[in-house]
Design a protein around this motif. Sequence first.
Motif, PDB file in Angstrom:
ATOM      1  N   TRP A  57       0.831  -1.218   0.000  1.00  0.00           N
ATOM      2  CA  TRP A  57       0.000   0.000   0.000  1.00  0.00           C
ATOM      3  C   TRP A  57       0.863   1.266   0.000  1.00  0.00           C
ATOM      4  O   TRP A  57       0.451   2.303  -0.536  1.00  0.00           O
ATOM      5  CB  TRP A  57      -0.986  -0.014   1.178  1.00  0.00           C
ATOM      6  CG  TRP A  57      -2.146  -0.928   0.886  1.00  0.00           C
ATOM      7  CD1 TRP A  57      -2.278  -2.232   1.252  1.00  0.00           C
ATOM      8  CD2 TRP A  57      -3.302  -0.613   0.099  1.00  0.00           C
ATOM      9  NE1 TRP A  57      -3.455  -2.744   0.756  1.00  0.00           N
ATOM     10  CE2 TRP A  57      -4.108  -1.778   0.049  1.00  0.00           C
ATOM     11  CE3 TRP A  57      -3.755   0.527  -0.562  1.00  0.00           C
ATOM     12  CZ2 TRP A  57      -5.325  -1.823  -0.633  1.00  0.00           C
ATOM     13  CZ3 TRP A  57      -4.965   0.486  -1.242  1.00  0.00           C
ATOM     14  CH2 TRP A  57      -5.737  -0.685  -1.279  1.00  0.00           C
ATOM     15  N   SER A  58       2.042   1.171   0.567  1.00  0.00           N
ATOM     16  CA  SER A  58       2.961   2.316   0.489  1.00  0.00           C
ATOM     17  C   SER A  58       3.368   2.521  -0.959  1.00  0.00           C
ATOM     18  O   SER A  58       3.405   3.650  -1.467  1.00  0.00           O
ATOM     19  CB  SER A  58       4.203   2.082   1.356  1.00  0.00           C
ATOM     20  OG  SER A  58       3.840   1.964   2.714  1.00  0.00           O
ATOM     21  N   ARG A  59       3.647   1.418  -1.633  1.00  0.00           N
ATOM     22  CA  ARG A  59       4.039   1.496  -3.041  1.00  0.00           C
ATOM     23  C   ARG A  59       2.905   2.089  -3.881  1.00  0.00           C
ATOM     24  O   ARG A  59       3.144   2.888  -4.784  1.00  0.00           O
ATOM     25  CB  ARG A  59       4.416   0.103  -3.524  1.00  0.00           C
ATOM     26  CG  ARG A  59       5.004   0.055  -4.902  1.00  0.00           C
ATOM     27  CD  ARG A  59       5.537  -1.346  -5.192  1.00  0.00           C
ATOM     28  NE  ARG A  59       6.161  -1.388  -6.495  1.00  0.00           N
ATOM     29  CZ  ARG A  59       5.499  -1.658  -7.614  1.00  0.00           C
ATOM     30  NH1 ARG A  59       4.212  -1.918  -7.571  1.00  0.00           N
ATOM     31  NH2 ARG A  59       6.129  -1.650  -8.767  1.00  0.00           N
ATOM     32  N   ARG A  60       1.684   1.690  -3.567  1.00  0.00           N
ATOM     33  CA  ARG A  60       0.529   2.272  -4.265  1.00  0.00           C
ATOM     34  C   ARG A  60       0.512   3.787  -4.048  1.00  0.00           C
ATOM     35  O   ARG A  60       0.228   4.571  -4.948  1.00  0.00           O
ATOM     36  CB  ARG A  60      -0.786   1.703  -3.724  1.00  0.00           C
ATOM     37  CG  ARG A  60      -1.145   0.320  -4.146  1.00  0.00           C
ATOM     38  CD  ARG A  60      -2.629   0.231  -4.531  1.00  0.00           C
ATOM     39  NE  ARG A  60      -2.795   0.792  -5.851  1.00  0.00           N
ATOM     40  CZ  ARG A  60      -2.721   0.097  -6.991  1.00  0.00           C
ATOM     41  NH1 ARG A  60      -2.534  -1.193  -6.947  1.00  0.00           N
ATOM     42  NH2 ARG A  60      -2.858   0.684  -8.154  1.00  0.00           N
ATOM     43  N   ALA A  61       0.787   4.192  -2.802  1.00  0.00           N
ATOM     44  CA  ALA A  61       0.782   5.633  -2.473  1.00  0.00           C
ATOM     45  C   ALA A  61       1.859   6.359  -3.275  1.00  0.00           C
ATOM     46  O   ALA A  61       1.617   7.460  -3.790  1.00  0.00           O
ATOM     47  CB  ALA A  61       1.002   5.841  -0.980  1.00  0.00           C
ATOM     48  N   TRP A  62       3.033   5.750  -3.424  1.00  0.00           N
ATOM     49  CA  TRP A  62       4.103   6.402  -4.208  1.00  0.00           C
ATOM     50  C   TRP A  62       3.637   6.598  -5.643  1.00  0.00           C
ATOM     51  O   TRP A  62       3.914   7.631  -6.253  1.00  0.00           O
ATOM     52  CB  TRP A  62       5.389   5.573  -4.226  1.00  0.00           C
ATOM     53  CG  TRP A  62       5.907   5.146  -2.889  1.00  0.00           C
ATOM     54  CD1 TRP A  62       5.702   5.768  -1.677  1.00  0.00           C
ATOM     55  CD2 TRP A  62       6.685   3.981  -2.614  1.00  0.00           C
ATOM     56  NE1 TRP A  62       6.302   5.064  -0.686  1.00  0.00           N
ATOM     57  CE2 TRP A  62       6.933   3.964  -1.217  1.00  0.00           C
ATOM     58  CE3 TRP A  62       7.220   2.961  -3.395  1.00  0.00           C
ATOM     59  CZ2 TRP A  62       7.670   2.953  -0.605  1.00  0.00           C
ATOM     60  CZ3 TRP A  62       7.967   1.957  -2.791  1.00  0.00           C
ATOM     61  CH2 TRP A  62       8.182   1.960  -1.407  1.00  0.00           C
ATOM     62  N   GLY A  63       2.960   5.572  -6.169  1.00  0.00           N
ATOM     63  CA  GLY A  63       2.476   5.664  -7.556  1.00  0.00           C
ATOM     64  C   GLY A  63       1.434   6.762  -7.711  1.00  0.00           C
ATOM     65  O   GLY A  63       1.481   7.554  -8.657  1.00  0.00           O
ATOM     66  N   GLU A  64       0.498   6.829  -6.771  1.00  0.00           N
ATOM     67  CA  GLU A  64      -0.548   7.862  -6.841  1.00  0.00           C
ATOM     68  C   GLU A  64       0.071   9.254  -6.699  1.00  0.00           C
ATOM     69  O   GLU A  64      -0.376  10.206  -7.321  1.00  0.00           O
ATOM     70  CB  GLU A  64      -1.599   7.643  -5.744  1.00  0.00           C
ATOM     71  CG  GLU A  64      -2.361   6.330  -5.841  1.00  0.00           C
ATOM     72  CD  GLU A  64      -3.329   6.285  -7.027  1.00  0.00           C
ATOM     73  OE1 GLU A  64      -3.543   7.330  -7.666  1.00  0.00           O
ATOM     74  OE2 GLU A  64      -3.848   5.177  -7.312  1.00  0.00           O
ATOM     75  N   TYR A  65       1.099   9.336  -5.870  1.00  0.00           N
ATOM     76  CA  TYR A  65       1.755  10.623  -5.655  1.00  0.00           C
ATOM     77  C   TYR A  65       2.342  11.173  -6.954  1.00  0.00           C
ATOM     78  O   TYR A  65       2.398  12.390  -7.160  1.00  0.00           O
ATOM     79  CB  TYR A  65       2.857  10.472  -4.598  1.00  0.00           C
ATOM     80  CG  TYR A  65       3.646  11.729  -4.354  1.00  0.00           C
ATOM     81  CD1 TYR A  65       3.217  12.686  -3.445  1.00  0.00           C
ATOM     82  CD2 TYR A  65       4.830  11.979  -5.057  1.00  0.00           C
ATOM     83  CE1 TYR A  65       3.940  13.839  -3.232  1.00  0.00           C
ATOM     84  CE2 TYR A  65       5.560  13.135  -4.850  1.00  0.00           C
ATOM     85  CZ  TYR A  65       5.113  14.056  -3.935  1.00  0.00           C
ATOM     86  OH  TYR A  65       5.826  15.210  -3.732  1.00  0.00           O
ATOM     87  N   GLY A  66       2.752  10.277  -7.822  1.00  0.00           N
ATOM     88  CA  GLY A  66       3.305  10.726  -9.107  1.00  0.00           C
ATOM     89  C   GLY A  66       2.335  11.631  -9.843  1.00  0.00           C
ATOM     90  O   GLY A  66       2.740  12.573 -10.535  1.00  0.00           O
ATOM     91  N   ALA A  67       1.054  11.348  -9.683  1.00  0.00           N
ATOM     92  CA  ALA A  67       0.043  12.160 -10.362  1.00  0.00           C
ATOM     93  C   ALA A  67      -0.157  13.515  -9.683  1.00  0.00           C
ATOM     94  O   ALA A  67      -0.727  14.431 -10.272  1.00  0.00           O
ATOM     95  CB  ALA A  67      -1.279  11.406 -10.416  1.00  0.00           C
ATOM     96  N   ILE A  68       0.289  13.644  -8.443  1.00  0.00           N
ATOM     97  CA  ILE A  68       0.236  14.953  -7.766  1.00  0.00           C
ATOM     98  C   ILE A  68       1.460  15.768  -8.184  1.00  0.00           C
ATOM     99  O   ILE A  68       1.391  16.973  -8.397  1.00  0.00           O
ATOM    100  CB  ILE A  68       0.246  14.777  -6.231  1.00  0.00           C
ATOM    101  CG1 ILE A  68      -0.941  13.944  -5.772  1.00  0.00           C
ATOM    102  CG2 ILE A  68       0.265  16.124  -5.531  1.00  0.00           C
ATOM    103  CD1 ILE A  68      -0.880  13.586  -4.290  1.00  0.00           C
ATOM    104  N   SER A  69       2.577  15.077  -8.287  1.00  0.00           N
ATOM    105  CA  SER A  69       3.851  15.749  -8.540  1.00  0.00           C
ATOM    106  C   SER A  69       4.051  16.081 -10.016  1.00  0.00           C
ATOM    107  O   SER A  69       4.748  17.034 -10.342  1.00  0.00           O
ATOM    108  CB  SER A  69       4.979  14.837  -8.060  1.00  0.00           C
ATOM    109  OG  SER A  69       6.220  15.315  -8.480  1.00  0.00           O
ATOM    110  N   GLU A  70       3.439  15.306 -10.890  1.00  0.00           N
ATOM    111  CA  GLU A  70       3.753  15.450 -12.310  1.00  0.00           C
ATOM    112  C   GLU A  70       2.577  15.922 -13.164  1.00  0.00           C
ATOM    113  O   GLU A  70       2.703  16.844 -13.961  1.00  0.00           O
ATOM    114  CB  GLU A  70       4.257  14.110 -12.840  1.00  0.00           C
ATOM    115  CG  GLU A  70       5.458  13.590 -12.075  1.00  0.00           C
ATOM    116  CD  GLU A  70       6.456  12.897 -12.964  1.00  0.00           C
ATOM    117  OE1 GLU A  70       6.263  12.865 -14.174  1.00  0.00           O
ATOM    118  OE2 GLU A  70       7.453  12.408 -12.419  1.00  0.00           O
TER     119      GLU A  70
END
Lengths: 330, 308
Positions: free
Chosen positions: B68-81
């Motif tokens: 679930w942390s890994r999922r969060a990192w992936g979702e964060y990409g859409a906030i950052s990029e």
Amino acid sequence: MNAATAVAPNAQSLQDPKVRRARRRRADPLIERRFPLHLEPHMQTIRGLYHQAKTAHWDPEKHIPWAKFDASAYSAEQLRAAALSWSRRAWTEYGGLPETPAILIRFCLEHGGESDPKMFLTVRGSEEAWHTECCWRFADLVGKYSDRPASDHYAGLFNQDFHREAFEPGISVDAYIAVHSAILDGIDLELNRGYLRHATDPVALSMLKRMVQDKERHVAFGWVYLAERAAGWDDAARAEISAEIDQAIEGLLLSGAICAWLAPGGIADDIVAADAITRQAGLGAMSVAEESAVVAQFLGEARDHLARLGVAMADIRDRAAAGDRVAVSG
Amino acid sequence: MSAVLSHSLLDESESRFPLDLNIRIPKIRDLYRQATAKQWDPVKAVPWDELHPEQYSDEQRYAARLYWSRRAWGEYGAISESPALQIRFCQQHHAPDMRFFFTLRTQEESRHAEVCYLVAEKLGGYIDAPVQSAFQGSVATHGVRKMALDLDMPLEATIASLVCAAEEIAFDVFGHLIKITTNPAAKRALQLIMRDEVRHCAFGWAYMEERVKQLTPGQLAGVEQAVVNMIEKVELNGYHSAWLGPDTPATRAETEADRITYEAGLGATVESDEKPVFIKSIKRIRKQMQAWGFTLKQFTHPKIEGAF
């Protein structure tokens, strides 16, 4: 997160555009280092504002009583004026649509940045879209939305390039937030509170209430963020923030980009005249005298607030006074 | 990743007027309205009291935290990029519907990162970086910010590759995950994310439907190449699915965590189950894109038998 402290000039030297440009050129480029990726709450008050914003979400379609607008209650002149006043409001609100994603990315590019401001900004972006939509839709409802100012010179004042500034490594995030969230959003909030006080139309009232509630969070974000960061500022960081604020006041407020009656050479006289009629009709505006008083009070309070954070702000209240314009347009 | 490009959107000055705010792509304006109407809050919308971390072993909890942390990192990409796309829509005066929709999309990505973070946190603690640093390359970025700010990269190519390829693949995997996840809280988190992803995908196809008929053959070839790059260099490199990443100790550790999480019913899947879903996605995307005027090439991957 580091304030841009490549050099440590004082606030006075930073007023010189050449010094500011040189300082910006010397800043290191922004490089993202994603890990460790902090998603845990760190700035609790800002995380709280994020949670509040999610809870207070609204829908322009559902929560604004568009059907209650009664055009027959107003004269043709009043409707024309309100269409222009609210078109101008849409042009202003729209500025957030490119700016918020830019500062959001900037926060992400800063190494080790907390997640709370980023999460908050994602909601702010949605709220800015709703505000823009409401202003556009109301302008169309009362008459017809205008997609540009009559004066090209006045139109030029809206091209502020905030999105580029947000990516500028020579401007620290703290200075950017001080200028945009605390000061410019602060002025905007007080103006909208004023429009709300004088509005009687049910649709205008409903929109302004929602917008003011959102904007209160946007401004609170700015001041809370600065208060959290202030302990880490050195003299150079304070000087930079001070210089950026003074520059913004000069370039944006006193130029007339925010208050049409401050625009030089009568380039926004049509807006000023429209706002006076819109205010009298209770459709959501203020007279020049009322706006001037609101701005002067805000500038005084902001100056005190910044002083408590150790940041100086020039006192330009006399220059932001309505002066002769009150007699003409107020 | 640096924000500086040779021919960058950030070199262009703003020209706000004429400021069109009318409805130009009705399907996308509808998606914006749906997104506004269907907001949810990760803190309240998930039945957290049904997560029951105490019912799982330490090993299972740790694996699920990692997943679930890994999922969060992936979702964060859409906030950052991805917000860079919003800047591009505004600065290049693309349809106002797109500008409105993307504000909501960014907020939704934040909700997704938050809900994934909360699942990890409630299972024992969010993990703020890949355990093995070698895995960072696979999950750090999908390159969208650079593409969005690069004026030499046509917007159609970016939307087609990011949304109509990458997000479609993720969408199908979500459908699969919802079917196999048994924990009610984890399942609800996935359902809520997928509810938003439906709109994200629809946005891409609606935009391309408008644009594709106006593209030259050369521009269309650029779109096709961008989609191929996204599939080969990002998806097949393990951006969404760890087992597709290069075979290293880091990847093996991640896929092992996925297996344990999957067996616990806490949300992940395994190579054998996901492989047919992934292949089916690629085939579906290829078929849908044929309406644009090209047929995507066949892909290969060491972990998948034959071309697909």
